[in-house]
Structures are given as C-alpha cells and as structure tokens.
Design an enzyme around this catalytic site. Structure first.
Site, mmCIF file in Angstrom:
data_model
loop_
_atom_site.group_PDB
_atom_site.id
_atom_site.type_symbol
_atom_site.label_atom_id
_atom_site.label_comp_id
_atom_site.label_asym_id
_atom_site.label_seq_id
_atom_site.Cartn_x
_atom_site.Cartn_y
_atom_site.Cartn_z
ATOM 1 N N ARG A 120 0.847 -1.195 0.000
ATOM 2 C CA ARG A 120 0.000 0.000 0.000
ATOM 3 C C ARG A 120 0.884 1.247 0.000
ATOM 4 O O ARG A 120 1.018 1.958 0.995
ATOM 5 C CB ARG A 120 -0.970 -0.046 1.177
ATOM 6 N N GLN A 125 -1.358 3.099 -5.426
ATOM 7 C CA GLN A 125 -2.706 3.529 -5.050
ATOM 8 C C GLN A 125 -3.749 3.202 -6.113
ATOM 9 O O GLN A 125 -4.879 2.829 -5.787
ATOM 10 C CB GLN A 125 -2.719 5.030 -4.761
ATOM 11 N N ASP A 128 -5.039 -0.385 -5.675
ATOM 12 C CA ASP A 128 -5.389 -0.770 -4.311
ATOM 13 C C ASP A 128 -6.841 -1.238 -4.225
ATOM 14 O O ASP A 128 -7.757 -0.459 -3.957
ATOM 15 C CB ASP A 128 -5.143 0.412 -3.371
ATOM 16 N N SER A 131 -8.706 -0.664 -0.800
ATOM 17 C CA SER A 131 -9.294 0.656 -0.570
ATOM 18 C C SER A 131 -10.551 0.874 -1.399
ATOM 19 O O SER A 131 -11.563 1.371 -0.898
ATOM 20 C CB SER A 131 -8.266 1.753 -0.882
ATOM 21 N N TYR A 226 -4.282 -2.095 8.630
ATOM 22 C CA TYR A 226 -4.937 -3.037 9.519
ATOM 23 C C TYR A 226 -4.566 -2.742 10.966
ATOM 24 O O TYR A 226 -3.635 -1.997 11.270
ATOM 25 C CB TYR A 226 -4.518 -4.475 9.194
#
Length: 376
Positions: A120, A125, A128, A131, A226
């Site tokens: 990440r 991005q 991802d 997300s 996380y």
C-alpha cells in the site's frame, strides 16, 4: 495472449472486468474471453462485452486455453481441479487466510497474483483493491444499519415532539471506517470513532466525528491499514473506553482486522448485555472471526434485542460500481504484467513481487511464507 474472465462463485455479484476496461485491454493487443453471464449480476450483460470486442466462451474453454484467468475469488470445484499446470491467475485470494489453497496452487505450479497483497504505497494507489472495495463497504454498512434500525438517524423537531439523533460508534478508521463516518454524518447521526492509530484523529475530526483516544497503542504504521496486536495493558484500557461508548451507541460499525490472524474481539458479551435493545451492529470483520463475541459470518442474528449483522462482503451489494472500480484496479496492475500483448510479469518490480503469491512451484510472498505456508 488471452485473458479469460470467469463467472464468480454463488453469492458474489461482482465481475473482474467491465466492458470499458475490456476495450482498453483489446487496444493493447490482448484477446479477452468472457464466460457467459459473468457480468450479469453486476448489470453488465454479455452483449456489452461483445460490443467492447470480447468473445463469449464456455468456462471449460477459458480455463484450458486462456493465458491469464481473472476471477475475484479462486474458482470453485470442479473447475478449480481442471486448471492446467503453469496457468496464471489474478484476483483477491486472501492468501494469509487460505494456506491450504495456496499450498495446493504452489504444488500445481500455478502463478497466483493476489491484488489484496499489493504493497500500500503511493505508487500502488491506483491498484489498491482493498481501498476501492472498503470505501463501498463502509458506505453500504451505514445504509444497511439505517435500514435495519427502528428509529431515525437525524434529529427531528416536530409538533409531536423531538427525536434525538442516532449515536453511531465506528471501530476502526481505515478506508471503510472513514467512509462510514462521512455517510453517518450525512444522515445526521452523532458519530464517535475509535482507532489504535492516533495519526487518524485529524481525519476523523475533519469529518465531524469525535475521536475516542486510548494512550499507549502499538505502532500500526507498517500494518497496511490493519490493526496490530496490542499489549495486555492497552487492551484493558481499550476495552474500558469502548465499553463506555458502546453502551450509549445506537449503531456500531466494526472494521478491525489483523493480517493473517483472527479479528480482535472489541465488543464483548458484557458490552452486548449493556447495549440498548434495538441497537444495530454491522461487523465488516465477520469473515475473519468478527469484532463482536457473537458475530456469525454471512448471518444476521438477534442477541438480547440487538441486531448483529456479520457481513465482510458488502461491496458485492453494490456490484456495478464495485466491479467498475475493481476492474480499473486490475487494469492498472496488468500494465506491470502484460507487455506488447504478452504476459511478461516484471518480477523485479516491488508491486509485482508483493502481489505474486506462488510461482514456479513455490510460495514466493514473504508475508505468506512467514505464516508457515511452505514452498513446495
């Protein structure tokens, strides 16, 4: 090369590629085959794929002849057993929780790219998937809670009397949690947020929510969004603060997970016993054990008058947009795998390395190997 899009297992409404992304791949000299009905539940009919230039083919043909198999989840039996040795697959395979399947894939010399393992970083991005799908899940969780809850979310002042706004507690301020904050605030609720990472306080407050602070948390900056394991002393303080907020909450949205481990129980039986009848909990960590002591995955239960909804796949409840975002993530990742219309992954690239779980008969991902999934 041929990229094949497979229909997902029962219960999954999303699809790996949408027609507009199919068209882009074809422009890069990639042939795209799509299983009949693969996009139907996401409202992308076969006709849309053929108009984009794809060819509709049976699953058996795709599995045998395509160079790259695309499915969000690993194919179910009996298709799984028919995948030839050396085939390349890409999807969201949750390798930290599926050690047996990963070992089997390595033994069969399959190359697995699991996009949920992509590092990440800023560069990654656009790929991802965690997300893009968590954003939808956080939004949908609040709408589901509002639909289930027996009272209003916003404050109302009427001739018949006043209605107080709903109190929402959100556990975890990652992508899903922050979207839940924004959605609950738009619906007029009063929102509190708990997270072990003090760094997210500013984001939470900027959305109009109160941040519940507990000092002494372990550093979670390297955990990819996380939760991480905390000390016993911190857990005691954490439990006390969450209990204070939970007993006052009408709605609780939980999102906390720890990679490769059971989700932490943040709402204990003792807390549940003190919550208001009619309260609603939506647990997005249900698939890894859940953040409440009573969560059951893919099930809604009643516990002492409290509705507990265990659902880690809420993004699939908005399959059209979820598939569109996922397909865009996949297309961006495939730019590192496909060159000049051929599958030539750059295994020196840190993103490809992170996503590659098995290759040439071995488990290659370091995080998966650290959990004891041995090379074959």
């Amino acid at each position: 090369m041929i990229a094949g899009v497979l229909k997902e297992k029962t219960g999954e409404h999303r699809v790996s590629l949408v027609p507009e992304v199919v068209k882009q791949l074809i422009q890069q000299s990639v042939t795209v085959w799509v299983e009949p009905g693969a996009g139907a539940l996401a409202f992308y009919p076969d006709e849309a794929y053929t108009q984009a230039g794809a060819i509709i083919k049976p699953a058996a043909d795709i599995i045998q002849e395509a160079n790259l198999l695309l499915s969000m989840h690993l194919p179910a039996s009996p298709l799984w057993e028919t995948i030839p040795e050396g085939k390349m697959l890409a999807g969201i395979y949750q390798p930290l929780y599926n050690a047996g399947l990963i070992q089997e894939a390595a033994a069969r010399k399959l190359t697995l790219f699991s996009l949920d393992s992509i590092p990440r970083t800023t560069r990654a991005q656009s790929m991802d998937v965690l997300s893009s799908q968590a954003n939808i899940a956080g939004y949908k969780a609040v709408l589901l809670a509002a639909y289930t809850y027996s009272r209003y979310f916003p404050m109302f002042m009427t001739a018949a009397g006043s209605i107080a706004p709903a109190k929402v507690l959100i556990l975890g301020a990652g992508v899903a949690g922050l979207q839940a904050v924004a959605t609950a605030r738009r619906l007029g609720a009063v929102v509190e947020v708990f997270d072990t990472r003090p760094a997210v306080k500013e984001e939470v407050m900027s959305l109009g929510a109160r941040f519940v602070e507990v000092e002494g948390a372990a550093d979670a900056s390297a955990a990819g969004g996380y939760a991480v394991e905390q000390t016993p002393e911190y857990k005691q303080r954490q439990e006390a603060r969450i209990a204070e907020s939970a007993v006052k909450a009408d709605i609780v949205i939980t999102t906390a997970q720890i990679p490769g481990k059971k989700a932490p129980v943040l709402i204990t039986d003792a807390m549940l016993d003190k919550m208001r009848p009619g309260s609603v909990i939506v647990d997005l960590a249900a698939a890894t054990g859940g953040n409440t002591a009573q969560t059951q995955n893919d099930t809604t239960i009643q516990h002492n008058g409290i509705t507990i909804i265990g659902n880690s796949n809420l993004a699939a409840a908005m399959p059209a947009d979820a598939s569109k975002l996922y397909a865009r993530n996949m297309f961006n990742f495939l730019q590192l795998v496909i060159r000049n219309g051929q599958a030539t992954p750059d295994f020196e690239d840190d993103i490809v390395q992170g996503a590659c779980i098995t290759h040439n008969g071995a488990v290659t991902n370091e995080r998966v190997k650290a959990l004891g999934v041995a090379a074959v």
